[in-house]
Design a protein around this motif. Structure first.
Motif, mmCIF file in Angstrom:
data_model
loop_
_atom_site.group_PDB
_atom_site.id
_atom_site.type_symbol
_atom_site.label_atom_id
_atom_site.label_comp_id
_atom_site.label_asym_id
_atom_site.label_seq_id
_atom_site.Cartn_x
_atom_site.Cartn_y
_atom_site.Cartn_z
ATOM 1 N N PRO A 238 40.771 29.759 39.332
ATOM 2 C CA PRO A 238 40.461 30.128 40.718
ATOM 3 C C PRO A 238 41.568 29.783 41.708
ATOM 4 C CG PRO A 238 38.786 28.645 39.772
ATOM 5 C CD PRO A 238 39.875 28.756 38.766
ATOM 6 N N ASP A 239 42.402 28.744 41.401
ATOM 7 C CA ASP A 239 43.392 28.346 42.413
ATOM 8 C C ASP A 239 44.768 29.002 42.198
ATOM 9 O OD1 ASP A 239 43.879 26.986 40.136
ATOM 10 O OD2 ASP A 239 43.852 24.959 41.008
ATOM 11 N N PHE A 240 44.849 29.990 41.324
ATOM 12 C CA PHE A 240 46.117 30.709 41.147
ATOM 13 C C PHE A 240 46.484 31.384 42.479
ATOM 14 C CE2 PHE A 240 48.859 34.210 39.836
ATOM 15 C CZ PHE A 240 49.681 33.594 38.901
ATOM 16 N N ASP A 241 47.723 31.194 42.917
ATOM 17 C CA ASP A 241 48.125 31.684 44.236
ATOM 18 C C ASP A 241 48.382 33.200 44.224
ATOM 19 O OD1 ASP A 241 49.090 32.066 46.784
ATOM 20 O OD2 ASP A 241 51.098 31.296 46.295
ATOM 21 N N LEU A 242 47.384 33.950 44.637
ATOM 22 C CA LEU A 242 47.526 35.409 44.681
ATOM 23 C C LEU A 242 48.118 35.874 46.007
ATOM 24 C CD1 LEU A 242 44.096 36.597 43.161
ATOM 25 C CD2 LEU A 242 46.316 36.589 42.024
ATOM 26 N N ALA B 139 37.617 46.642 33.164
ATOM 27 C CA ALA B 139 36.718 45.737 33.891
ATOM 28 C C ALA B 139 37.508 44.568 34.484
ATOM 29 C CB ALA B 139 35.616 45.232 32.953
ATOM 30 N N VAL B 140 38.390 43.976 33.678
ATOM 31 C CA VAL B 140 39.187 42.839 34.147
ATOM 32 C C VAL B 140 40.124 43.282 35.276
ATOM 33 C CG1 VAL B 140 41.049 41.256 33.493
ATOM 34 C CG2 VAL B 140 39.071 41.575 31.979
ATOM 35 N N LEU B 141 40.753 44.415 35.101
ATOM 36 C CA LEU B 141 41.733 44.869 36.093
ATOM 37 C C LEU B 141 41.066 45.228 37.422
ATOM 38 C CD1 LEU B 141 43.899 46.872 33.561
ATOM 39 C CD2 LEU B 141 44.740 44.950 34.954
ATOM 40 N N ALA B 142 39.875 45.800 37.358
ATOM 41 C CA ALA B 142 39.148 46.111 38.601
ATOM 42 C C ALA B 142 38.821 44.812 39.336
ATOM 43 C CB ALA B 142 37.869 46.892 38.288
ATOM 44 N N ALA B 143 38.348 43.822 38.590
ATOM 45 C CA ALA B 143 38.005 42.539 39.212
ATOM 46 C C ALA B 143 39.262 41.848 39.745
ATOM 47 C CB ALA B 143 37.282 41.642 38.208
ATOM 48 N N PHE B 144 40.344 41.975 39.004
ATOM 49 C CA PHE B 144 41.590 41.350 39.448
ATOM 50 C C PHE B 144 42.103 42.004 40.735
ATOM 51 C CE2 PHE B 144 46.294 40.521 38.904
ATOM 52 C CZ PHE B 144 46.218 39.177 39.215
ATOM 53 N N ALA B 145 42.018 43.324 40.784
ATOM 54 C CA ALA B 145 42.444 44.043 41.998
ATOM 55 C C ALA B 145 41.611 43.581 43.194
ATOM 56 C CB ALA B 145 42.308 45.550 41.793
ATOM 57 N N ALA B 146 40.328 43.378 42.976
ATOM 58 C CA ALA B 146 39.458 42.919 44.072
ATOM 59 C C ALA B 146 39.834 41.501 44.508
ATOM 60 C CB ALA B 146 37.997 42.988 43.638
ATOM 61 N N ASN B 147 40.138 40.637 43.542
ATOM 62 C CA ASN B 147 40.588 39.276 43.867
ATOM 63 C C ASN B 147 41.865 39.294 44.697
ATOM 64 O OD1 ASN B 147 39.153 36.798 42.537
ATOM 65 N ND2 ASN B 147 39.043 38.417 40.994
ATOM 66 N N LYS C 87 31.457 42.090 53.028
ATOM 67 C CA LYS C 87 30.575 43.235 52.785
ATOM 68 C C LYS C 87 31.170 44.158 51.716
ATOM 69 C CE LYS C 87 28.242 46.906 55.344
ATOM 70 N NZ LYS C 87 29.195 48.012 55.559
ATOM 71 N N ALA C 88 32.470 44.432 51.852
ATOM 72 C CA ALA C 88 33.130 45.307 50.875
ATOM 73 C C ALA C 88 33.164 44.642 49.502
ATOM 74 C CB ALA C 88 34.545 45.633 51.348
ATOM 75 N N GLU C 89 33.342 43.326 49.489
ATOM 76 C CA GLU C 89 33.368 42.605 48.213
ATOM 77 C C GLU C 89 32.011 42.701 47.519
ATOM 78 O OE1 GLU C 89 34.892 38.660 48.521
ATOM 79 O OE2 GLU C 89 34.688 38.269 46.368
ATOM 80 N N LYS C 90 30.972 42.539 48.307
ATOM 81 C CA LYS C 90 29.614 42.637 47.761
ATOM 82 C C LYS C 90 29.386 44.015 47.130
ATOM 83 C CE LYS C 90 24.816 42.189 49.151
ATOM 84 N NZ LYS C 90 23.843 41.754 50.124
ATOM 85 N N GLU C 91 29.853 45.043 47.816
ATOM 86 C CA GLU C 91 29.726 46.403 47.298
ATOM 87 C C GLU C 91 30.451 46.570 45.965
ATOM 88 O OE1 GLU C 91 28.392 49.707 48.639
ATOM 89 O OE2 GLU C 91 27.111 47.943 48.917
ATOM 90 N N LEU C 92 31.702 46.058 45.925
ATOM 91 C CA LEU C 92 32.496 46.159 44.692
ATOM 92 C C LEU C 92 31.797 45.446 43.542
ATOM 93 C CD1 LEU C 92 36.255 45.656 45.688
ATOM 94 C CD2 LEU C 92 35.163 47.658 44.715
ATOM 95 N N VAL C 93 31.277 44.255 43.830
ATOM 96 C CA VAL C 93 30.583 43.494 42.788
ATOM 97 C C VAL C 93 29.377 44.286 42.289
ATOM 98 C CG1 VAL C 93 29.230 41.394 42.337
ATOM 99 C CG2 VAL C 93 31.404 41.248 43.572
ATOM 100 N N ARG C 94 28.677 44.906 43.216
ATOM 101 C CA ARG C 94 27.502 45.685 42.833
ATOM 102 C C ARG C 94 27.906 46.865 41.928
ATOM 103 N NH1 ARG C 94 24.472 49.862 44.885
ATOM 104 N NH2 ARG C 94 25.795 50.131 46.715
ATOM 105 N N HIS C 95 28.954 47.581 42.309
ATOM 106 C CA HIS C 95 29.375 48.728 41.492
ATOM 107 C C HIS C 95 29.821 48.269 40.106
ATOM 108 C CE1 HIS C 95 28.795 51.247 44.857
ATOM 109 N NE2 HIS C 95 29.868 50.847 45.530
#
Ligand code: M6R
Length: 364
Positions: free
Chosen positions: A40-44, A164-172, A183-191
């Motif tokens: 979680p603490d990787f500097d993005l 799946a990993v890449l979509a989540a990584f892009a969102a991070n 709000k947008a994050e919640k939507e992405l998680v839902r999709h």
């Protein structure tokens, strides 16, 4: 073991809803409506540019991811096949992150690219399916896919888990860049959370895909068309068909057809069109109609609405569940995998061990 399945490939296609769910569990915090990373603490926040390098099917997952990184995080993305990247003179600036994508984590070309980028001062993230692999060990940020061992030489479940990993990584990355509000994050998680059920829905079409395999099995050449994030799916569909059925197949960006390949069209070249409902649907359909106007025989893969709107005049249609464009590339992987599989079975080829191919390519 293959369980009740005739081939490992089919078993692995069927595992996708479960392994994608399993993979997403490490990247989504459902309760908090948030995406997260194993470290979680990787500097993005300091990443200014992304370079994606991979081979084969893993490269196509990277091509899909480029759309997501650019759209969500607004970070510029370079992508190349590993064997090309390593031997040109790529410009790698400070603040660059290289993402290698590999099922095995051992592909020689990809590993060479990783080491080259590291020597040039790039940070390295590795999306790999074998957590003990060389790439996993050499990366700064390990992003595992939890697809479980993949035995079939044709990659299937590793691909959807990579997406799946890449979509989540892009969102991070988007969140770290201040480009994704709660709000947008919640939507992405839902999709993303809807992907496993949608993959199940796609598998339900297996029998009818089997029933249309004979339409393709006799062809000498097959074209696959898609747009946007579904363009790499066209490439992936063509690769799958080539690998296991030995039918010559090419994937094209739908809009490129009229710049050359349309000259190939006649009633003997089936054209598989990937066109989920969404902002690109109309454009893809108009490219499809250009094919039909020249006597081309089309198999349209869309959802119910898409098939209703454009299915008339097609040789066959495949109806996918209606999904958000974000997860369409995952869901549409299923019909192209199944189509290649059933065509290969119809032709009697060795599906799990296609000629001339190795599961892991460890020489450059
Ligand atoms: O293990 P990797 O993901 O690095 O392998 C890359 C390619 O060799 C691999 O995807 C290959 O193209 C598959 N046979 C595709 O089905």
């Amino acid at each position: 073991s293959k369980g009740n399945h005739r081939h490992y490939m089919l078993k692995e296609i069927y595992e996708q809803p479960v392994v994608v769910a399993q993979t997403l569990r490490s990247y989504l915090r459902r309760m908090e409506d948030q995406v997260s990373l194993p470290i979680p603490d990787f500097d993005l926040g300091s990443i200014r540019r992304v370079t994606i390098v991979a081979c084969g099917t893993s490269y196509y997952a990277g091509m899909v991811a480029k759309y997501w990184f650019e759209q969500f995080a607004r970070v510029p993305v370079d992508i190349d096949v590993a064997s090309e990247f390593r031997y040109r003179a790529p410009v790698m600036e400070e603040g660059g992150l290289m993402i290698v994508i590999s099922q095995s984590g051992e592909t020689a070309d990809t590993l060479a690219a990783l080491r080259h980028a590291r020597a040039e001062g790039q940070k390295i993230a590795a999306v790999v399916n074998v957590p003990t692999s060389t790439m996993a060990r050499e990366a700064d940020l390990l992003l595992p896919t939890n697809a479980g061992p993949e035995i079939g030489v044709a990659s299937t479940k590793a691909f959807t888990c990579q997406l799946a990993v890449l979509a989540a990584f892009a969102a991070n990355l988007a969140r770290a860049k201040g480009r994704l509000d709660a709000k947008a994050e919640k939507e992405l998680v839902r999709h993303l959370s809807e992907a496993p059920a949608a993959l199940n829905g796609a598998l339900a079409y297996d029998e009818s895909i089997e029933g249309m395999a004979h339409l393709i099995a006799g062809a000498r050449d097959v074209l696959y068309l898609g747009r946007g994030p579904d363009y790499p799916l066209a490439l992936e569909g063509a690769l799958k068909l080539k690998e296991i059925s030995y039918i010559h197949a090419e994937g094209y960006a739908a809009g490129e057809m009229k710049h050359g390949p349309i000259a190939l069209i006649d009633d003997k070249v089936p054209v598989i069109v990937l066109a989920p409902s969404g902002p690109l649907f109309e454009k893809t359909v108009s490219n499809m109609q250009e094919v039909q106007a020249r006597g081309g025989k089309v198999v349209l893969i869309s959802d119910y609405d898409g098939v209703q709107a454009a299915g008339e005049g097609c040789m066959a249609t495949i109806t996918m569940p209606k999904v958000h464009p974000l997860i369409a590339p995952m869901v549409y992987a299923v019909p192209v995998q199944l189509l290649a599989y059933h065509v290969a079975v119809a032709k009697g080829t060795d599906v799990d061990q296609p000629r001339n191919l190795a599961k892991s390519v460890t020489v450059e």
